[in-house]
Design an enzyme around this catalytic site. Structure first.
Site, short mmCIF file in Angstrom:
data_model
loop_
_atom_site.label_atom_id
_atom_site.label_comp_id
_atom_site.label_asym_id
_atom_site.label_seq_id
_atom_site.Cartn_x
_atom_site.Cartn_y
_atom_site.Cartn_z
CE LYS A 92 16.10 -30.14 75.08
NZ LYS A 92 15.65 -31.47 75.51
NE ARG A 97 15.69 -20.88 88.27
CZ ARG A 97 15.15 -21.85 88.98
NH1 ARG A 97 15.90 -22.87 89.36
NH2 ARG A 97 13.89 -21.81 89.33
CG ASN A 144 10.40 -19.06 89.07
OD1 ASN A 144 9.94 -19.42 88.00
ND2 ASN A 144 11.00 -19.89 89.90
N GLY A 145 7.12 -18.24 88.39
CA GLY A 145 5.92 -19.01 88.72
C GLY A 145 4.72 -18.53 87.93
CD1 TRP A 172 9.86 -21.52 81.10
CD2 TRP A 172 11.54 -21.46 79.65
NE1 TRP A 172 9.67 -22.53 80.19
CE2 TRP A 172 10.68 -22.53 79.30
CE3 TRP A 172 12.68 -21.22 78.87
CZ2 TRP A 172 10.94 -23.35 78.21
CZ3 TRP A 172 12.91 -22.05 77.79
CH2 TRP A 172 12.06 -23.10 77.47
CE LYS A 218 14.84 -39.92 76.42
NZ LYS A 218 13.61 -39.31 76.08
CG HIS A 250 2.29 -61.62 65.64
ND1 HIS A 250 1.51 -62.61 65.10
CD2 HIS A 250 1.55 -61.06 66.63
CE1 HIS A 250 0.34 -62.64 65.72
NE2 HIS A 250 0.35 -61.71 66.66
CD GLU A 263 10.55 -41.21 75.74
OE1 GLU A 263 10.43 -41.24 74.52
OE2 GLU A 263 11.27 -40.37 76.34
CD GLU A 271 17.40 -39.59 73.46
OE1 GLU A 271 17.66 -38.67 72.69
OE2 GLU A 271 16.33 -39.66 74.08
CB CYS A 328 12.11 -16.91 85.79
SG CYS A 328 10.63 -16.91 84.77
#
Ligand code: F6R
Length: 621
Positions: free
Chosen positions: A616, A27, A101-102, A75, A494, A513, A490, A497, A2
């Site tokens: 996103k 945040r 925050n936390g 958040w 990355k 193969h 992955e 994109e 946050c």
């Protein structure tokens, strides 16, 4: 994650705090709130949704003027993104206000204790207990910093707290443990904030708070200045480190990083650690965030199906290895976009695990709805509290990556992996295929991962240099085996994109193969090598695979465990990663691939935070 702001000085606290929150909104933007000391009391306002909602509410109902205040942009972690759960939280008398925050891990027991003493808690948050505890400790003592120290000594978890009390009108106090807080010191004014972006427009002079410290900023009416006093949680004065912030305002928002993606890659040790917070209950059992599936049903599950898209799908592919190994339940992993169109075999004994950072991906949501229509239970792994996917699921495990601003997923992926491991352990625990001490053993291994990721990140310059040297390459291949195979997928995603390059990930055993025909002189091939311990057969096979491609001219870039000297003769470049348990290795091997793709994208002049053609949150099928 946050955003927090505190202010004491001579300007309008409301304006300073709101301007700070605007700079911290990256945040979190689930809700926002402010509290100002005015007319001998506290005037507060809070609203769910983005900061603009709060600003509109303040136009309709302005707060009285005051020169001391705090604010928060949230958040959500504990409790959905509602007005009631928005910060600041006040005690019952409305004399103390706190922002946080936390995650306070022991909030449930503190809440029960407060309720027994007659406190009425009105939100679902972990934060509210702090307001009530602070009010108790302040009464009779009239020293807010001392009260904060006493409260902090009772809290477990990670937290930044900032608080004001109506009976201490010239004071703001803050505290931190494993969560950020910086102090800005201006002419006759001081600021407390999650990061310097909140106060850079007012001062560049800052003080860094250490771990487990409490700070009091106090306006000194007579001298027209402000005093800053820092102690540890026991009240011993602490040494403070002053520094000068030389970032411009835009860089400050990204914590001095070149982009949000650079920042989010760097945040991974903290994100991983946060996702593990509060998972072990008083009896040593694992805890999910929301569970509406009876234990008896979980014991009866005979099939797990993971549905997800893109990077989250790769997390699911890795989850399969852990779920099957630890629970002995068959696990399928399916692209959410394909799932319902192939009429999958599902019933009440199937558990569908939906993995999504945003919680809004339409393909994943539709797969989830289809599964529920067939009578299956759905468990969501999600980073966004209050989003649709967790709301429509029967159980939820939230990742605590904090907002991911860059379109390409990095820290969300690592935390999805942690969450997948926790779900696998949870199922193992529920079905009795894992003993309590075995579960705790893996959780301890997971707790060590944050440090391992930090070590990987500390030594990335050779990877960046290598990436820059490949800026002109046309194709890069990625190979892996076992849990390294989804890591290879992955790594390739990355690179596609971000760098807009042709990249493919393969299971190294599949090479012969077909794909080996792609190998030609100078082709860069990244190989994720399994640990030589544990899976030595696989290790030896992949070393042979590397030799095969090298013999055909490939430039081999090998990600290997420290001490794995067997890879050195066949590698053109070796990237060492710390030794980790076999199943957890993706948490460290993925990181160099993220850095590699990001640096290559920058070298090619691409915009890493917003790659072309992407969004996103993909809310269409
Ligand atoms: C890739 C990436 C995407 C997402 C995918 C699913 O870097 O970010 O592939 O992983 O669109 O998104 P969520 O996790 O929000 O469902």
């Amino acid at each position: 994650m946050c955003g927090i702001v505190g202010y004491v000085g001579s300007q309008s606290a409301l304006e300073v705090v709101l301007a700070g929150l605007r700079r911290l909104e990256y945040r979190g933007y689930d809700s926002a709130g402010v509290a100002v000391l005015a007319d001998g009391g506290i005037a507060a306002a809070k609203k769910s949704g983005k900061l603009v909602n709060l600003e509109k509410a303040l136009v309709d109902r302005p707060l009285p003027a005051g020169a001391t205040g705090i604010g928060h942009t949230r958040w959500a972690t504990h409790g959905g993104p509602t007005d009631a759960n928005a910060h600041p939280h006040l005690d019952n008398a409305g004399r103390v206000a706190v922002v946080h925050n936390g995650i306070i891990e022991n909030f449930a027991e503190l809440r029960a204790e407060l309720a027994a003493r007659g406190h009425a808690l009105t939100s679902e948050t972990d934060t509210e207990v702090v307001a009530h505890l602070l009010a108790e400790e302040f009464s009779g003592r009239a020293d807010l910093a001392a009260a904060m120290r006493l409260v902090c000594r009772r809290l477990k978890g990670a937290f930044t707290l900032v608080a004001v009390h109506a009976d201490a009108p010239d004071v703001v106090v803050g505290a931190r443990r494993n969560s950020p807080l910086v102090v800005g010191v201006g002419e006759g004014e001081a600021f407390l904030a999650s990061d310097v972006a909140a106060f850079i427009a007012h001062t560049r002079s800052a003080v860094e708070l250490g771990q487990d410290q409490v700070v009091e900023v106090r306006r000194d009416g007579a001298a027209g200045g402000v005093g800053v006093a820092v102690t540890d949680f026991d009240g011993r004065p602490a040494d403070v480190r002053h520094f000068r912030v030389d970032w411009d305002a835009a860089a400050a928002e990204k914590g001095g990083h070149a982009s949000f993606m650079h920042k989010e890659i760097a945040e991974q040790p903290r994100a991983v650690a946060d996702t593990l917070l509060g998972r072990i209950g008083a009896d040593g059992e694992l805890i999910l965030d929301e569970l509406r599936i009876p234990a008896a049903e979980l014991r009866e599950v005979d099939k797990v199906v993971v549905v997800a898209c893109g990077t989250a799908f790769h997390a699911g592919l890795i989850a399969k290895y852990a779920i099957e190994h630890w629970t002995r339940i068959p696990c399928e992993v399916e692209l959410a976009s394909e799932f319902r169109y192939r009429d999958p075999i599902l019933d009440a004994r199937s558990l569908v695990v939906a993995v999504s950072q945003s919680g809004e991906t339409m393909d994943t949501l539709m797969a989830l709805r289809h599964a529920r229509e067939q009578g299956s239970r759905v468990l969501a792994i999600c980073n966004t509290n209050g989003s649709t996917i967790p709301r429509e699921s029967d159980a939820v495990l939230y990742t605590h990556a904090g907002p991911e601003v860059a379109v390409a997923s990095t820290k969300a992926f690592l935390t999805q992996l942690v969450a997948c491991y926790l779900v696998a352990l949870y199922l193992g625990q529920a079905r009795g295929t894992k003993w309590g001490d075995e579960v705790l053993g893996v959780v301890r291994d997971l707790a060590d991962i944050a440090g391992a990721v930090e070590r990987v990140l500390a030594d990335m310059e050779p990877v960046r240099a290598l990436a820059r040297s490949l800026a002109g390459a046309g194709t890069v291949l990625f190979l892996g085996r076992h849990v390294g195979y989804p890591v290879a997928l992955e790594g390739a995603l990355k690179l596609k994109e971000l760098a807009y390059m042709h990249a493919e990930g393969f299971a190294a055993g599949e090479l012969k193969h077909g794909p080996i025909a792609l190998v030609e002189e100078g082709l860069p091939v990244v190989v994720v090598v399994p640990s030589p311990r544990g899976r030595s057969v696989l290790h030896d096979k992949i070393v042979s695979n590397i030799q095969e491609i090298r013999a055909r001219g490939a430039r081999t870039i090998v990600i290997a465990e420290e001490g794995d000297e067997a890879v050195v003769p066949c590698a053109d470049h070796v990237v060492w990663v710390p030794v980790t348990p076999t199943l957890l290795q993706p948490l460290v091997t993925t990181v160099p691939l993220q850095v590699f793709a990001c640096e290559l994208a920058v070298a090619r002049g691409n915009e890493v935070d917003q790659p072309r053609n992407l969004a996103k949150s993909v809310t269409v099928e």
